[in-house]
Structures are given as structure tokens and as C-alpha cells.
Write an enzyme that holds these catalytic residues in place. Structure first.
Site, PDB file in Angstrom:
ATOM      1  N   GLY A 305       0.992  -1.479  -0.379  1.00  0.00           N
ATOM      2  CA  GLY A 305       0.081  -0.094  -0.158  1.00  0.00           C
ATOM      3  C   GLY A 305       1.192   1.305   0.441  1.00  0.00           C
ATOM      4  O   GLY A 305       1.800   1.407   0.343  1.00  0.00           O
ATOM      5  N   ASN A 362      -9.929  10.954   6.607  1.00  0.00           N
ATOM      6  CA  ASN A 362      -8.785  11.433   7.467  1.00  0.00           C
ATOM      7  C   ASN A 362      -8.172  12.629   6.313  1.00  0.00           C
ATOM      8  O   ASN A 362      -8.302  12.582   5.235  1.00  0.00           O
ATOM      9  CB  ASN A 362      -7.573  10.052   7.496  1.00  0.00           C
ATOM     10  CG  ASN A 362      -6.652  10.935   8.487  1.00  0.00           C
ATOM     11  OD1 ASN A 362      -6.922  11.372   9.256  1.00  0.00           O
ATOM     12  ND2 ASN A 362      -5.120  10.401   8.559  1.00  0.00           N
ATOM     13  N   TYR A 368      -6.265   7.631  -0.379  1.00  0.00           N
ATOM     14  CA  TYR A 368      -5.831   6.651   0.291  1.00  0.00           C
ATOM     15  C   TYR A 368      -7.038   6.061   1.299  1.00  0.00           C
ATOM     16  O   TYR A 368      -8.131   4.472   0.757  1.00  0.00           O
ATOM     17  CB  TYR A 368      -5.714   7.374   1.808  1.00  0.00           C
ATOM     18  CG  TYR A 368      -4.389   6.101   2.893  1.00  0.00           C
ATOM     19  CD1 TYR A 368      -3.672   5.373   2.152  1.00  0.00           C
ATOM     20  CD2 TYR A 368      -4.961   6.011   3.978  1.00  0.00           C
ATOM     21  CE1 TYR A 368      -3.754   3.897   3.071  1.00  0.00           C
ATOM     22  CE2 TYR A 368      -4.391   4.802   4.849  1.00  0.00           C
ATOM     23  CZ  TYR A 368      -3.319   4.312   4.319  1.00  0.00           C
ATOM     24  OH  TYR A 368      -2.894   3.091   4.955  1.00  0.00           O
TER      25      TYR A 368
HETATM   26  P1  NAD Z   1       5.425   0.931   4.421  1.00  0.00           P
HETATM   27  O1  NAD Z   1       5.367   1.669   3.050  1.00  0.00           O
HETATM   28  O2  NAD Z   1       6.517   0.007   5.541  1.00  0.00           O
HETATM   29  O3  NAD Z   1       5.159  -0.326   3.383  1.00  0.00           O
HETATM   30  C1  NAD Z   1       4.607  -0.778   1.698  1.00  0.00           C
HETATM   31  C2  NAD Z   1       5.290  -1.979   0.890  1.00  0.00           C
HETATM   32  O4  NAD Z   1       4.536  -2.383  -0.170  1.00  0.00           O
HETATM   33  C3  NAD Z   1       7.223  -1.063   0.538  1.00  0.00           C
HETATM   34  O5  NAD Z   1       7.817  -2.170   1.164  1.00  0.00           O
HETATM   35  C4  NAD Z   1       6.489  -0.677  -0.646  1.00  0.00           C
HETATM   36  O6  NAD Z   1       7.498  -0.776  -1.128  1.00  0.00           O
HETATM   37  C5  NAD Z   1       5.494  -2.093  -1.052  1.00  0.00           C
HETATM   38  N1  NAD Z   1       5.147  -1.284  -2.244  1.00  0.00           N
HETATM   39  C6  NAD Z   1       4.354  -0.211  -3.131  1.00  0.00           C
HETATM   40  N2  NAD Z   1       4.030  -0.397  -3.577  1.00  0.00           N
HETATM   41  C7  NAD Z   1       4.145  -1.201  -4.402  1.00  0.00           C
HETATM   42  C8  NAD Z   1       3.418  -1.785  -5.492  1.00  0.00           C
HETATM   43  N3  NAD Z   1       3.510  -1.406  -6.860  1.00  0.00           N
HETATM   44  N4  NAD Z   1       3.897  -3.037  -6.341  1.00  0.00           N
HETATM   45  C9  NAD Z   1       4.536  -3.951  -4.529  1.00  0.00           C
HETATM   46  N5  NAD Z   1       4.687  -3.307  -4.398  1.00  0.00           N
HETATM   47  C10 NAD Z   1       4.328  -1.721  -3.130  1.00  0.00           C
HETATM   48  O7  NAD Z   1       3.718   0.000   4.372  1.00  0.00           O
HETATM   49  P2  NAD Z   1       3.490  -0.377   5.794  1.00  0.00           P
HETATM   50  O8  NAD Z   1       2.975   0.362   7.001  1.00  0.00           O
HETATM   51  O9  NAD Z   1       3.780  -1.268   6.443  1.00  0.00           O
HETATM   52  O10 NAD Z   1       2.059  -0.534   5.270  1.00  0.00           O
HETATM   53  C11 NAD Z   1       1.303  -2.346   4.865  1.00  0.00           C
HETATM   54  C12 NAD Z   1       0.499  -1.559   4.592  1.00  0.00           C
HETATM   55  O11 NAD Z   1      -1.042  -1.723   6.059  1.00  0.00           O
HETATM   56  C13 NAD Z   1       0.147  -0.879   3.285  1.00  0.00           C
HETATM   57  O12 NAD Z   1      -1.511  -1.400   3.503  1.00  0.00           O
HETATM   58  C14 NAD Z   1      -1.200   0.159   4.782  1.00  0.00           C
HETATM   59  O13 NAD Z   1      -1.471   1.216   4.000  1.00  0.00           O
HETATM   60  C15 NAD Z   1      -1.868  -0.001   5.502  1.00  0.00           C
HETATM   61  N6  NAD Z   1      -1.285   0.488   6.726  1.00  0.00           N
HETATM   62  C16 NAD Z   1      -0.654   0.687   7.517  1.00  0.00           C
HETATM   63  C17 NAD Z   1      -0.804   1.566   8.932  1.00  0.00           C
HETATM   64  C18 NAD Z   1       0.570   1.491  10.150  1.00  0.00           C
HETATM   65  O14 NAD Z   1       0.425   2.750  10.566  1.00  0.00           O
HETATM   66  N7  NAD Z   1       1.384   1.786   8.797  1.00  0.00           N
HETATM   67  C19 NAD Z   1      -2.302   2.166   9.081  1.00  0.00           C
HETATM   68  C20 NAD Z   1      -2.643   1.843   8.162  1.00  0.00           C
HETATM   69  C21 NAD Z   1      -2.760   0.960   7.324  1.00  0.00           C
END
Ligand code: NAD
Length: 462
Positions: A305, A362, A368
Site C-alpha cells: 500500500g 482522514n 487513501y
Molecule cells: P510500508 O510503506 O512500510 O510498506 C509497504 C510496502 O509495499 C513497501 O515495501 C513497498 O515497496 C510495497 N509496495 C508499494 N507499492 C507497490 C507496488 N506497486 N508493487 C509491489 N509492492 C509495492 O507500509 P506499511 O506501514 O508496512 O503498510 C503496509 C500496509 O498497511 C499498507 O497497505 C498500509 O496502507 C497499511 N496500513 C498501515 C498503517 C500504519 O500505521 N503503518 C495503518 C493502516 C494501514
């Protein structure tokens, strides 16, 4: 990303200051380690008159090695050495009228201070839409208010959940075997340290086929699991947790993250796939990879994401398009191809990562939040459609999780986001990973169509 305030609060000097100034007091949460007992103390199990789940629950607890407290002794334990419990469970399925809700008060009131730190409260009910009378449906719906309030009141890392168990979960209502198989994975997950950051949730357990693992410490043994976005953050934690639980993990990320991805895959003995999910040929390339290497994929975790934040008036169309494409449309295209080619077998799982932004909305995140609300729509629409094929579809909606994504939030907003939940702290990537793990287990086939928040009962969108 570390929570320095929480570390300070847990020190001797910090504890004194917090007490004196009435500051937020984030408890140290109990998290899962293989081989751990499910609970730190005995469980007290109560039931409303005429309930149908007390017996199956007692069997599940006993099989899981949980000590069951004697309810008669609990009633008289007000004296000098009151009993403390690792969990309070109440079968409320017998409640058919609001006047009978009093049984909840009678059970929980005397025990409100008797729960150990990181304790568990679980109330079991019947889905209101299945109730034969409006009065029963009303009373069963009322359970939500109790559970959500207990989650906010009990403190010290205690979590509270409502589990609605479909009446059809039992193969034969006269015997509890069907119910035990359907419910066991959820009860085990909710009692354990795996659910440390899940609270105030309503979970629906239906009638899908579930199978009990040979070893509950390896509930994913032999399962082929795809994790997208696995190079870092939540995805890297996911790869680790799922491999620990016995899965063969296919870790996917963009080519630019190739080195980090390889490190994750090597660490867990999994394989790495470098692929941009938004590439036009990504679904077919992925399908071909999975077909040739494994012949199938049992569990698909759509975790990748991105955020491209701007208020709507300042947002260019590119930011909108990229976020919708990575977070939602690419998931749909991949599901379509994997399902069309029958690469996800019966017993398969599709699990998407949504967000509380998709529930609450948000500021600065219209793109998003739209994509993440769409993920919930995907679960709602696909789950019934795939039930006949024996495939479950669920999502998790993380709240504030300590990752690079949240480390970029300005300090004051970050501190507010981190504390505005019943556990007064941010979650860890492992908390999201453990929750996805539970949904992925072959034992969780009766859990489908759920969106489970991993947010410490955040006030946002509650
Ligand atoms: P992050 O940015 O650390 O990791 C996301 C990973 O997805 C990265 O390694 C990135 O390279 C990969 N990615 C992005 N675009 C891509 C594509 N086109 N093809 C293949 N891979 C791709 O984010 P995170 O915090 O680990 O979040 C993971 C999921 O959790 C996401 O869907 C995010 O929206 C969701 N989320 C996170 C939080 C938070 O507080 N961190 C809260 C709610 C939801």
C-alpha cells in the site's frame, strides 16, 4: 520507530511521575511467543440461562490447557485473597429479551477488578439478523455496547471482544463438535498474546469449513502464502510471523526494494518475487510464477500500500490514480486472475489490509481513505460470492502502527494518534501480522466477511 514515552513510563522514575501528574499510562502488552500458555491465569466462564455455547467453549478451553475457575468459588472470593483471572468469558446466547441483560451485570460486576494485566474479556452472542424475534435481536445487539465499554474501562492491557456465533456453525446443534471446530481458532487467537492490539471488535463466526491443525504452534504448516509489500514494515513482519507458523512464504515487492526483499525471504527460507503490482502484466506474471513453483496459492495477503497525502483541492490526479491503483484496483485484478485460473483452492484465503482511515476518513487522505474503504467493499462483495468455493475473504484495518509510514507524521499529530486508543500506545507491525495469521489458518474457515481492526480500540471511526 520506538515509543520513547512508553519506555519511560515503564521505568521506575517514569511510573512515579505518571502517577503524580495523571499522564497517560501505556501498559506493557503481552505478546505471543511460541510455546506460551494462552493465558497468564485461569479463565472464568459464565453463561446466561439457556445459552448454547458454554459447553463447546469449556471444551475448547480445556483442550487448550486453560485452567477453568470454579464459578461457585468466584462468587465467594470477595474476602482477603480474591482470585485473579486471565480471562472472563460469557456465553450470552441465552439472552432473548432486554430484561435478561441483567445477567451480564451479575457476571461482570463482581469481577471488574479481578482481571490480570493483559487479560481478556470475550462475550459470545447470536448474530442479531439470525434471531427469531425482534426482542432477541435487540438484546443481542445490545452486547456491543457492553463489550466496547469494558474495553475502555478495564485498562492494564485488557482487551474485550464480542464474537457473534452463527446458529448454523454447529453441524448438529445437539452435538457441539461443529461449533468447537468453527470457534476454536478464534477463541485461541483472542485469548493469546497474538491479539495484543485488537480490542473492542465484533467478530462474526459462520459455518465455513475449518480444520484443526496437528500443532497449534504451527497452524499454517505446509500452506503456500503470498505476501505483497513484504520488503519492510508490516509486510516484513507478516512474512516472518507466517513462516514461524509453518507457511511457505512467497514475498513480493517492487524491484527497487529487491535487496530488502531478498533479505526478508532469505531470513525465513521463503522465495522473493520482484514485481510492480500495477504493471499491466503483473497478474498474469504472478499467476504463472505461483502455478509453476507451487501449483497453487492457499493464502493471498494484499498488504502492499502507499500514501500520497494532500487535501483534495491540492491533490493532482496522479496522486489519486496511484493510490487507488496500488491499494485497490491491483488487488481486484490479481484476485480475478488467480480465481479464474483456479489457483486458490477450496480452503483458500484472501486477506486485504485496509485502514481505520477507510472507516473514519482522514484529512489529507481522500485518495487513501477511498482506496481503503474500497477494500472493505471488496470483502463485503467477494466473501458471499466465494463462500461456495470454500474460500474466505477478510480484511484487517490497522490503526496507528509504529512503522516508517507513521514515523513521517508530524510529532504532535503522531503523539495524539498514538495515545487516542484504549491501550494508550501504537501497535507494532507484528500485531497486524498475528491478526492476519489467524485469519489465514485452515482452522479459521468459519471466519469470512469480517473487517477486524487492529487499533487498540482507537477513538477514530469508533
Ligand atoms: P510500508 O510503506 O512500510 O510498506 C509497504 C510496502 O509495499 C513497501 O515495501 C513497498 O515497496 C510495497 N509496495 C508499494 N507499492 C507497490 C507496488 N506497486 N508493487 C509491489 N509492492 C509495492 O507500509 P506499511 O506501514 O508496512 O503498510 C503496509 C500496509 O498497511 C499498507 O497497505 C498500509 O496502507 C497499511 N496500513 C498501515 C498503517 C500504519 O500505521 N503503518 C495503518 C493502516 C494501514
Amino acid at each position: 520507530m520506538t515509543d520513547r514515552y512508553a519506555s519511560f513510563v515503564q521505568s521506575a522514575a517514569g511510573r512515579a511521575l505518571v502517577k503524580r501528574l495523571g499522564l497517560p499510562d501505556p501498559p506493557r502488552l503481552r505478546r505471543h511467543h511460541p510455546g506460551d500458555p494462552l493465558l497468564a491465569g485461569p479463565a472464568l466462564l459464565g453463561a446466561a440461562t439457556g445459552g448454547r455455547l458454554a459447553e463447546p467453549i469449556a471444551k475448547i478451553l480445556t483442550a487448550a490447557g486453560v485452567e477453568l475457575a470454579d464459578p461457585a468459588a468466584a462468587a465467594h472470593s470477595h474476602g482477603d485473597a480474591p482470585q485473579r483471572y486471565g480471562a472472563l468469558l460469557f456465553d450470552a446466547t441465552g439472552i432473548t429479551d432486554s430484561t435478561e441483560l441483567r445477567q451480564l451485570y451479575d457476571f461482570f460486576h463482581p469481577q471488574a477488578r479481578a482481571v490480570l494485566p493483559s487479560g481478556r474479556v470475550i462475550v459470545l452472542g447470536t448474530p442479531p439478523q439470525e434471531c427469531p424475534t425482534p426482542r432477541e435481536a435487540t438484546a443481542q445487539r445490545a452486547l456491543e455496547g457492553l463489550v466496547r465499554s469494558i474495553g475502555k474501562e478495564f485498562g492494564r492491557g485488557t482487551t474485550a471482544q464480542l464474537v457473534y456465533v452463527s446458529g448454523t456453525a454447529a453441524d448438529d446443534p445437539a452435538h457441539s463438535a461443529g461449533t468447537i471446530t468453527s470457534l476454536e481458532s478464534t477463541i485461541r487467537f483472542l485469548l493469546s498474546g497474538r491479539s495484543a492490539y485488537v480490542s473492542g471488535q465484533v467478530i462474526r463466526v459462520g459455518s465455513g469449513a475449518a480444520s484443526v491443525p496437528a500443532d497449534w504452534d504451527r497452524p499454517l504448516d505446509g500452506q503456500v502464502v503470498l505476501v505483497t509489500g513484504a520488503a519492510r514494515g508490516i509486510g516484513a513482519a507478516l512474512a516472518k510471523v507466517l513462516a514461524r507458523d509453518g507457511a511457505k512464504v512467497v514475498a513480493l515487492d517492487i524491484p527497487a526494494a529487491g535487496d530488502a526483499l531478498a533479505a526478508v525471504a532469505n531470513d525465513i527460507g521463503g522465495t522473493a518475487v520482484q514485481l510492480d503490482l500495477t504493471a499491466p502484466d503483473a497478474p498474469t506474471r504472478l499467476a504463472e510464477h505461483l502455478a509453476s513453483r507451487h501449483g497453487r496459492v492457499d493464502v493471498v495477503v494484499h498488504n502492499a500500500g502507499i500514501t500520497r497525502d494532500k487535501t483534495l483541492g491540492r491533490m493532482d490526479a496522479d496522486r489519486w490514480d496511484q493510490v487507488i491503483d496500488v491499494n485497490l484496483s491491483s488487488q481486484e485484478r490479481i484476485n480475478d486472475v488467480l480465481l479464474e485460473r483456479e489457483l486458490i483452492p477450496a480452503g483458500g484465503r484472501i486477506i486485504s489490509v485496509s485502514s481505520i482511515a477507510g472507516i473514519a476518513g482522514n484529512r489529507g487522505q481522500t485518495n487513501y481513505a477511498t482506496s481503503k474503504a474500497g477494500v472493505i467493499g471488496l470483502v463485503d462483495s467477494l466473501a458471499p460470492a466465494l463462500r461456495e468455493r470454500g474460500i474466505s475473504v477478510n480484511a484487517v484495518a490497522p490503526g496507528f502502527i509504529e512503522t516508517r509510514l507513521t514515523a513521517r507524521i508530524p510529532l504532535v499529530v503522531r503523539e495524539a494518534g498514538r495515545r487516542m486508543n484504549s491501550l494508550a500506545q501504537g501497535g507494532l507491525p507484528v500485531d497486524v501480522a498475528e491478526t492476519i495469521g489467524w485469519l489465514a489458518w485452515p482452522a479459521s474457515g468459519a471466519v469470512s466477511g469480517n473487517v477486524v481492526r487492529v487499533c487498540g480500540q482507537s477513538l477514530l471511526g469508533a
